[in-house]
Design a protein around this motif. Structure first.
Motif, PDB file in Angstrom:
ATOM      1  N   GLY A  29       0.795  -1.225   0.000  1.00 24.28           N
ATOM      2  CA  GLY A  29       0.000   0.000   0.000  1.00 24.28           C
ATOM      3  C   GLY A  29       0.822   1.268   0.000  1.00 24.28           C
ATOM      4  O   GLY A  29       0.291   2.369  -0.200  1.00 24.28           O
ATOM      5  N   LEU A  30       2.130   1.143   0.211  1.00 26.32           N
ATOM      6  CA  LEU A  30       3.007   2.308   0.255  1.00 26.32           C
ATOM      7  C   LEU A  30       3.396   2.753  -1.152  1.00 26.32           C
ATOM      8  O   LEU A  30       3.439   1.957  -2.084  1.00 26.32           O
ATOM      9  N   SER A  31       3.732   4.013  -1.258  1.00 25.73           N
ATOM     10  CA  SER A  31       4.212   4.538  -2.535  1.00 25.73           C
ATOM     11  C   SER A  31       5.593   3.974  -2.834  1.00 25.73           C
ATOM     12  O   SER A  31       6.283   3.441  -1.960  1.00 25.73           O
ATOM     13  N   GLU A  32       5.997   4.125  -4.080  1.00 27.48           N
ATOM     14  CA  GLU A  32       7.339   3.680  -4.477  1.00 27.48           C
ATOM     15  C   GLU A  32       8.401   4.423  -3.665  1.00 27.48           C
ATOM     16  O   GLU A  32       9.388   3.827  -3.229  1.00 27.48           O
ATOM     17  N   ALA A  33       8.193   5.729  -3.442  1.00 22.93           N
ATOM     18  CA  ALA A  33       9.164   6.534  -2.680  1.00 22.93           C
ATOM     19  C   ALA A  33       9.283   6.028  -1.239  1.00 22.93           C
ATOM     20  O   ALA A  33      10.390   5.920  -0.700  1.00 22.93           O
ATOM     21  N   SER A  34       8.149   5.705  -0.607  1.00 20.47           N
ATOM     22  CA  SER A  34       8.175   5.201   0.772  1.00 20.47           C
ATOM     23  C   SER A  34       8.846   3.835   0.840  1.00 20.47           C
ATOM     24  O   SER A  34       9.660   3.575   1.737  1.00 20.47           O
ATOM     25  N   ASN A  35       8.538   2.958  -0.085  1.00 28.51           N
ATOM     26  CA  ASN A  35       9.171   1.636  -0.100  1.00 28.51           C
ATOM     27  C   ASN A  35      10.666   1.724  -0.338  1.00 28.51           C
ATOM     28  O   ASN A  35      11.445   0.989   0.267  1.00 28.51           O
ATOM     29  N   LEU A  36      11.071   2.625  -1.199  1.00 34.09           N
ATOM     30  CA  LEU A  36      12.499   2.824  -1.454  1.00 34.09           C
ATOM     31  C   LEU A  36      13.207   3.281  -0.179  1.00 34.09           C
ATOM     32  O   LEU A  36      14.282   2.766   0.155  1.00 34.09           O
ATOM     33  N   LEU A  37      12.605   4.222   0.527  1.00 30.40           N
ATOM     34  CA  LEU A  37      13.195   4.675   1.792  1.00 30.40           C
ATOM     35  C   LEU A  37      13.300   3.516   2.787  1.00 30.40           C
ATOM     36  O   LEU A  37      14.344   3.330   3.415  1.00 30.40           O
ATOM     37  N   LEU A  38      12.219   2.769   2.946  1.00 26.56           N
ATOM     38  CA  LEU A  38      12.223   1.658   3.900  1.00 26.56           C
ATOM     39  C   LEU A  38      13.295   0.623   3.588  1.00 26.56           C
ATOM     40  O   LEU A  38      13.892   0.049   4.497  1.00 26.56           O
ATOM     41  N   SER A  39      13.550   0.405   2.319  1.00 23.41           N
ATOM     42  CA  SER A  39      14.520  -0.626   1.945  1.00 23.41           C
ATOM     43  C   SER A  39      15.968  -0.172   2.096  1.00 23.41           C
ATOM     44  O   SER A  39      16.873  -1.001   2.122  1.00 23.41           O
ATOM     45  N   SER A  40      16.181   1.131   2.201  1.00 21.84           N
ATOM     46  CA  SER A  40      17.565   1.614   2.238  1.00 21.84           C
ATOM     47  C   SER A  40      17.861   2.582   3.382  1.00 21.84           C
ATOM     48  O   SER A  40      18.935   3.176   3.429  1.00 21.84           O
ATOM     49  N   VAL A  41      16.931   2.729   4.316  1.00 17.51           N
ATOM     50  CA  VAL A  41      17.072   3.740   5.366  1.00 17.51           C
ATOM     51  C   VAL A  41      18.213   3.404   6.331  1.00 17.51           C
ATOM     52  O   VAL A  41      18.428   2.253   6.689  1.00 17.51           O
ATOM     53  N   SER A  42      18.946   4.426   6.704  1.00 13.98           N
ATOM     54  CA  SER A  42      19.962   4.340   7.748  1.00 13.98           C
ATOM     55  C   SER A  42      19.413   5.098   8.951  1.00 13.98           C
ATOM     56  O   SER A  42      18.931   6.232   8.801  1.00 13.98           O
ATOM     57  N   THR A  43      19.476   4.517  10.116  1.00 15.72           N
ATOM     58  CA  THR A  43      18.858   5.138  11.291  1.00 15.72           C
ATOM     59  C   THR A  43      19.448   6.496  11.634  1.00 15.72           C
ATOM     60  O   THR A  43      18.776   7.317  12.247  1.00 15.72           O
ATOM     61  N   SER A  44      20.655   6.780  11.227  1.00 20.61           N
ATOM     62  CA  SER A  44      21.287   8.043  11.608  1.00 20.61           C
ATOM     63  C   SER A  44      21.165   9.147  10.555  1.00 20.61           C
ATOM     64  O   SER A  44      21.489  10.292  10.836  1.00 20.61           O
ATOM     65  N   ASN A  45      20.685   8.830   9.371  1.00 20.60           N
ATOM     66  CA  ASN A  45      20.572   9.841   8.311  1.00 20.60           C
ATOM     67  C   ASN A  45      19.227  10.556   8.360  1.00 20.60           C
ATOM     68  O   ASN A  45      18.277  10.081   8.979  1.00 20.60           O
ATOM     69  N   TRP A  46      19.166  11.696   7.651  1.00 13.39           N
ATOM     70  CA  TRP A  46      17.941  12.487   7.559  1.00 13.39           C
ATOM     71  C   TRP A  46      17.247  12.205   6.226  1.00 13.39           C
ATOM     72  O   TRP A  46      17.915  12.044   5.199  1.00 13.39           O
TER      73      TRP A  46
END
Length: 183
Positions: A29-46
């Motif tokens: 149900g998430l957008s492509e942008a949200s899924n991309l963030l979730l797959s590559s997010v670093s906890t310390s980055n903005w």
């Protein structure tokens, strides 16, 4: 208008833990942008707040809660529970509620940018906190923050806790304000 990656991770973990049977449906149900963030997010980055927090929180609220405010609140509580464990748990456990909340401006600034938070009234069992700046005027963000504060105070040992959102920037006010009482 940015959010720390740890906030994004906490939403993903919240859905995976609390709504595990529907986790894959939530991701679909998430957008492509949200899924991309979730797959590559670093906890310390903005990261941008819209695809990182608002959109995923909106989808989880739409899927799992009749009241979206409750969903955002529960997600914020979960975030505090996860974030205030380990080395941070000792700090919270030895802090008084007033001590913790008076330092909340430093804490919130590590998760949301830009923010401006002030304690405008404080007693031994109450506090009024005002945000005059948030990364975006959005009700889900406000309820996530209030839920986070509630869990942080519960971890501090507060009993009979009550947090009311008395003013909302998302509803056109010049500030987001919470009134907090406890025993």
């Amino acid at each position: 208008m940015q959010v720390r990656g740890s906030v994004i991770k906490s939403i993903d973990s919240f859905v995976a833990d609390v709504h595990s049977s529907k986790y894959e449906d939530w991701k679909k149900g998430l957008s492509e942008a949200s899924n991309l963030l979730l797959s590559s997010v670093s906890t310390s980055n903005w990261y941008p707040v819209e695809p990182g927090v608002i959109a995923p929180t909106q989808v989880l609220c739409d899927m799992f809660y009749q009241d979206k405010k409750k969903g955002a609140w529960e997600s914020g509580r979960y975030s505090a529970k996860m974030g205030l464990t380990g080395i941070y748990k000792v700090f919270v456990l030895i802090s008084s509620p007033a001590f913790l909340l008076k330092r909340a401006s430093r804490v919130i600034a590590t998760f949301y940018e830009p923010t401006d938070l002030t304690v405008v009234d404080s007693t031994d069992n109450s506090m009024v906190i005002q945000f005059t700046k948030l990364p975006i005027k959005n009700e889900l963000i406000e309820y996530r923050i209030a839920g986070w504060m509630e869990m942080a105070l519960e971890i501090c040992g507060c009993k009979n806790l009550n947090i009311d959102i008395t003013k909302s920037m998302a509803q056109g006010r010049d500030r987001f304000e919470t009134s907090i009482t406890w025993d």
